[in-house]
Design an enzyme around this catalytic site. Structure first.
Site: not given
Ligand code: KIV
Length: 279
Positions: A44-45, A113, A115, A182
């Site tokens: 989603d970057s 994925k 978070e 991260e």
């Protein structure tokens, strides 16, 4: 050879490092795949590097599906993992399963994925129960930027370091096949990697993780809004692109492009006839 979640597990067992990069479109996915990278994340970057948002909060399911499907068409051997965007899984387990399913069916992802650690363990369990492989993501989780109050490294004080280890264990127990770490101290990331059976993929987590991931536009110096500490420029593609655009601009303005070899021919008698007709 096609990379799968099983390949990732085997690579950890064999002590082989796993490489991942992001991609958001067909042509880039083909290049990443041809380079032999094990996994492509449709991150989603996308919101930052492709759509120009200041963060990932505004990215939608439709954005992710659209770009995931394009990447999947270009990736032959790399495992395609697609990010679940902000608020596509946080509100309920039901939302999480339905939206993960859409990323697989419509976005042609091979895994999703999401978070968060213990807080989203129920969502991970339910998605895995639907036979959809899940990659976890802990440490700095950019979708929580407003709760964190900035992009800060995580796990540096005792509480935060213990929370990171607890989150990693929760993600593994919930059934994730792998987890992204991260912006966490290298020694802590290495400790988590030793403790887990599933592979860890680091971004700003030092060399002790089982694999690495970077945003492709960062590592090629194509995205210049900011440069996180962990980013290394492996090539200056941004400069190459700018030079190419400037050369084009110069030739168009000088009238040297297009040249004879770029033209399509027409028979003289046809052109004469057109001119006779229209004067
Ligand atoms: O969205 C993304 O690109 C990511 C990576 C930074 C891991 O989540």
């Amino acid at each position: 050879m096609k990379n799968t979640t099983v390949t990732f597990r085997q690579m950890k067992q064999n002590g082989e490092k796993i490489s991942m990069l992001t991609a958001y479109d067909y042509s880039t996915a083909k290049l990443v795949d041809a380079a032999g990278i094990n996994g492509i994340l449709v991150g989603d970057s996308l919101g930052n590097v492709m759509l120009g948002y200041p963060d990932t909060v505004s990215v939608t399911m439709e954005d992710m599906i659209h770009h995931s499907a394009a990447v999947a068409r270009g990736a032959e051997n790399a495992l395609v993992v697609t990010d679940m965007p902000f608020m596509s899984y946080q509100a309920s387990v039901y939302d999480a399963v339905i939206n993960a399913g859409r990323l697989m069916k419509e976005g042609r992802a091979q895994a999703v994925k999401l978070e968060g650690g213990r807080k989203v363990a129920e969502q991970i369990k339910a998605i895995v129960n639907a036979d959809i492989p899940v990659m976890g993501h802990i440490g700095l989780t950019p979708q929580s930027i407003n709760a964190f109050g900035g992009y800060k490294a995580q796990g540096r004080d005792l509480d935060s370091a213990k929370r990171l280890v607890d989150d990693a264990l929760a993600v593994q127990e919930a059934g994730a096949f792998s987890v992204v770490l991260e912006c966490v101290p290298a020694e802590l990331a290495a400790y988590v990697t030793e403790k887990l059976d599933i592979p860890t993929i680091g971004i700003g987590g030092g060399a002790g993780t089982d694999g690495q991931i970077l945003v492709y536009a960062d590592m090629l110096a194509m995205f210049s809004d900011y440069k996180p500490k962990f980013v290394k420029h492996f090539a200056n593609v941004g400069d190459v692109i700018k030079a190419g655009f400037a050369a084009y601009d110069e030739e168009v303005k000088a009238g040297t492009y297009p040249a004879e070899e770029h033209n399509y021919a027409i028979k003289a008698e046809i052109l004469d006839e057109v001119k006779k007709t229209f004067g």
